[in-house]
Design an enzyme around this catalytic site. Structure first.
Site, PDB file in Angstrom:
ATOM      1  N   LEU A  62     -11.199   1.985  -6.875  1.00  0.00           N
ATOM      2  CA  LEU A  62      -9.819   1.524  -6.979  1.00  0.00           C
ATOM      3  C   LEU A  62      -9.284   1.383  -5.558  1.00  0.00           C
ATOM      4  O   LEU A  62      -9.687   2.131  -4.666  1.00  0.00           O
ATOM      5  CB  LEU A  62      -8.947   2.553  -7.727  1.00  0.00           C
ATOM      6  CG  LEU A  62      -9.268   2.842  -9.194  1.00  0.00           C
ATOM      7  CD1 LEU A  62      -8.360   3.967  -9.713  1.00  0.00           C
ATOM      8  CD2 LEU A  62      -9.106   1.598 -10.064  1.00  0.00           C
ATOM      9  N   ASP A  63      -8.363   0.447  -5.355  1.00  0.00           N
ATOM     10  CA  ASP A  63      -7.712   0.339  -4.045  1.00  0.00           C
ATOM     11  C   ASP A  63      -7.050   1.666  -3.708  1.00  0.00           C
ATOM     12  O   ASP A  63      -6.606   2.402  -4.602  1.00  0.00           O
ATOM     13  CB  ASP A  63      -6.631  -0.747  -4.062  1.00  0.00           C
ATOM     14  CG  ASP A  63      -7.208  -2.141  -4.271  1.00  0.00           C
ATOM     15  OD1 ASP A  63      -8.431  -2.306  -4.112  1.00  0.00           O
ATOM     16  OD2 ASP A  63      -6.426  -3.056  -4.594  1.00  0.00           O
ATOM     17  N   LYS A  64      -6.931   1.938  -2.410  1.00  0.00           N
ATOM     18  CA  LYS A  64      -6.351   3.207  -1.949  1.00  0.00           C
ATOM     19  C   LYS A  64      -4.990   3.492  -2.591  1.00  0.00           C
ATOM     20  O   LYS A  64      -4.723   4.599  -3.038  1.00  0.00           O
ATOM     21  CB  LYS A  64      -6.213   3.163  -0.418  1.00  0.00           C
ATOM     22  CG  LYS A  64      -5.595   4.412   0.174  1.00  0.00           C
ATOM     23  CD  LYS A  64      -5.436   4.297   1.686  1.00  0.00           C
ATOM     24  CE  LYS A  64      -4.654   5.475   2.224  1.00  0.00           C
ATOM     25  NZ  LYS A  64      -4.461   5.416   3.677  1.00  0.00           N
TER      26      LYS A  64
END
Length: 238
Positions: A53-55
């Site tokens: 997942l994106d940060k």
């Protein structure tokens, strides 16, 4: 490590975490800060990346504990056999009740690290459903049928409704109560207003996959407190 992990499900084969916003899924190239994977390796000794997942995105993420599970789950992600549902707050009022964005995504020709809709990009499909509409924002459910980098964020920018607080594909501006409430006043001892939300308004709510025994696993991470608080405020003002 300051992040307290919320484990959604754990077996001998995998561990699923409700990832907090602001924590990298896996180490970046510079090893500049701890990632969720580092924290899990410290706990389990060995852990394998299945997806990421994106940060700034919160929500369900699964890691494999052994090579066999890693191959088995990775193949499901690659063949689109998993089902992935997200919730997101976007800028502007979306009038369609539901729809499908089928636009190829590739690397931005001029901006390093950014993705964009390009004719020669990889096929990318995002289904969306409107859950709630406010005057300046819309709350959506997304089902991604492909797993491209920044897919939902790129598709929503392309649609003209970028994800709220998105510094890469939107205006990056925090949600302030003063901007949505007409007669907003600061409390008398308060010097400056704090944002209602100051992170990417995207949450990976549900993941469905098949485990090694052939059972369907459905994991859900409830919408986090910060997003719920914004929705509550928006609901009061409509």
């Amino acid at each position: 490590m300051k992040h307290k992990l919320e484990i959604l499900s754990e077996t001998d084969d995998y561990v699923a975490i409700n990832k907090p916003a602001g924590l990298l899924s896996i180490p970046d190239r510079e090893q500049s800060e701890p990632s969720l994977k580092d924290i899990l390796i410290a706990r389990y000794g060995s852990i394998l990346t299945v997806h990421r997942l994106d940060k700034e995105t919160s929500g369900v993420i699964v890691f494999a504990k052994n090579e066999t599970t890693h191959r088995f789950l990775s193949q499901q992600f690659e063949s689109r056999a998993t089902e992935k549902f997200y919730n997101g707050l976007v800028l502007g009022r979306v009038y369609e009740e539901e729809g499908i964005i089928d636009e190829p995504i590739g690397e931005h020709p001029a901006k390093k690290g950014l993705m964009t809709v390009v004719r020669k990009g990889k096929p990318s499909i995002t289904a969306f459903r409107l859950l709630d509409a406010f005057s300046q924002y819309s709350w959506l459910e997304f089902k991604i049928l492909t797993g491209r980098t920044h897919q939902i964020r790129v598709h929503m920018k392309h649609m003209g409704h970028p994800i709220v607080c998105d510094p890469l594909y939107g205006d990056g501006k925090p949600v302030m109560l003063s901007s949505i409430k007409k007669k907003y006043k600061l409390g008398k001892d308060v010097l400056e207003e704090k944002p209602l939300l100051n992170r990417l308004a995207l949450h990976a709510r549900e993941l469905r996959f098949t485990d090694m025994a052939g059972n369907t696993v459905s994991l859900e991470a409830p919408v986090p407190k910060d997003l719920r608080a914004v929705l509550q405020q928006l609901g009061k003002l409509t």
